[in-house]
Scaffold this motif. Structure first.
Motif, mmCIF file in Angstrom:
data_model
loop_
_atom_site.group_PDB
_atom_site.id
_atom_site.type_symbol
_atom_site.label_atom_id
_atom_site.label_comp_id
_atom_site.label_asym_id
_atom_site.label_seq_id
_atom_site.Cartn_x
_atom_site.Cartn_y
_atom_site.Cartn_z
ATOM 1 N N VAL A 94 3.907 -0.991 14.896
ATOM 2 C CA VAL A 94 4.751 -2.079 15.352
ATOM 3 C C VAL A 94 4.421 -3.209 14.642
ATOM 4 N N LEU A 95 2.845 -3.486 14.364
ATOM 5 C CA LEU A 95 2.754 -5.112 13.536
ATOM 6 C C LEU A 95 2.822 -4.711 12.054
ATOM 7 N N THR A 96 2.557 -3.638 11.567
ATOM 8 C CA THR A 96 2.374 -3.430 10.059
ATOM 9 C C THR A 96 3.574 -3.351 9.186
ATOM 10 N N VAL A 97 4.685 -2.502 10.152
ATOM 11 C CA VAL A 97 5.790 -2.382 9.465
ATOM 12 C C VAL A 97 6.537 -3.876 9.244
ATOM 13 N N PRO A 98 6.854 -4.408 10.351
ATOM 14 C CA PRO A 98 7.540 -5.854 10.130
ATOM 15 C C PRO A 98 6.606 -6.993 9.326
ATOM 16 N N ALA A 99 5.276 -6.935 9.401
ATOM 17 C CA ALA A 99 4.302 -7.481 8.433
ATOM 18 C C ALA A 99 4.737 -7.374 7.026
ATOM 19 N N LEU A 100 4.985 -6.004 6.648
ATOM 20 C CA LEU A 100 4.974 -5.639 5.253
ATOM 21 C C LEU A 100 6.467 -6.189 4.666
ATOM 22 N N PRO B 249 -3.029 -5.940 0.775
ATOM 23 C CA PRO B 249 -2.782 -4.512 0.439
ATOM 24 C C PRO B 249 -3.332 -3.387 1.206
ATOM 25 N N GLU B 250 -4.358 -3.672 2.078
ATOM 26 C CA GLU B 250 -4.916 -2.643 3.029
ATOM 27 C C GLU B 250 -3.659 -2.316 4.217
ATOM 28 N N LEU B 251 -2.801 -3.231 4.378
ATOM 29 C CA LEU B 251 -1.486 -2.839 5.037
ATOM 30 C C LEU B 251 -1.023 -1.671 4.897
ATOM 31 N N LEU B 252 -1.022 -1.307 3.493
ATOM 32 C CA LEU B 252 -0.316 0.279 2.929
ATOM 33 C C LEU B 252 -1.244 1.151 3.519
ATOM 34 N N ASN B 253 -2.630 0.882 3.461
ATOM 35 C CA ASN B 253 -3.606 1.871 4.180
ATOM 36 C C ASN B 253 -3.381 2.181 5.641
ATOM 37 N N VAL B 254 -2.976 1.084 6.505
ATOM 38 C CA VAL B 254 -2.765 1.273 7.650
ATOM 39 C C VAL B 254 -1.333 2.163 7.941
ATOM 40 N N LEU B 255 -0.408 1.830 6.976
ATOM 41 C CA LEU B 255 0.921 2.351 7.083
ATOM 42 C C LEU B 255 0.621 3.944 6.802
ATOM 43 N N LYS B 256 -0.104 4.418 5.836
ATOM 44 C CA LYS B 256 -0.334 5.613 5.673
ATOM 45 C C LYS B 256 -1.375 6.427 6.662
#
Length: 200
Positions: free
Chosen positions: A8-14, A91-98
């Protein structure tokens, strides 16, 4: 609920931050060269390895022996700014997304540390590693490894959505006053060599 909060937080943040990521990537390329991203294998949930993504903060510089110079000699003013502002972590937001990381959890350290942990310290791998964590908002790199690991274990025993939200809020506040980016006397955190016998 924790994974749902991450998404919920990572997708909008990206979606909001992608222009910032592009500008930072360009600045890193101009100031530090390529590759723009720093990739390294780190232990995740259960100690399983994954590749962490960060913006690079150090320049390539070798000594007369052909080996990389110490961190303090390779960390540039621009790199220090990225670390102090935590922008290198974006860029670690991509790690969270995965699903390899969480927004909140113990920081993923080096693979070689796995054999150096006490059984209690190894509990930090009972959850996904995080971009920020309880140790990061309670001293960051200004405290000892043992203190950091105790804070990690405390988080694991008390984790909740409300605690995660509190840590995220405290993280935003700490970015505005980046006092504990480096351990005293070091450009970065000194290597963890294991705890003394009386701490085991």
């Amino acid at each position: 609920m924790k994974r749902l909060l991450d998404l919920v937080l990572t997708v909008p943040a990206l979606l909001v931050l992608w222009p910032v990521l592009l500008v930072l990537a360009l600045l890193v390329r101009v100031n530090l060269g390529s590759p723009v991203l720093f990739r390294q294998t780190r232990p995740g949930l259960g100690g399983e390895p994954f590749t962490i993504l960060k913006f690079r903060t150090m320049r390539d510089a070798l000594g007369p022996d052909g080996k990389p110079l110490p961190d303090c000699d390779r960390l540039t003013r621009f790199g220090r700014f990225l670390r102090a502002s935590s922008l290198d972590e974006l860029p670690e937001l991509l790690n969270v997304l995965k699903g390899e990381m969480s927004l909140v959890g113990p920081r993923p350290l080096l693979m070689q540390y796995l054999d150096r942990y006490t059984p209690r310290q190894a509990r930090r791998h009972e959850v996904r590693p995080g971009i920020t964590g309880w140790a990061q908002v309670n001293g960051r790199n200004a405290i000892s490894w043992e203190e950091k690991f105790e804070l990690d274990v405390w988080y694991i025993d008390h984790q909740s959505v409300m605690l995660d939200l509190k840590i995220l809020w405290l993280t935003l506040a700490s970015i505005l006053r980046p006092d504990d980016v480096c351990q005293p006397g070091h450009a970065t955190m000194e290597e963890f060599m294991g705890s003394d016998e009386d701490q085991r």
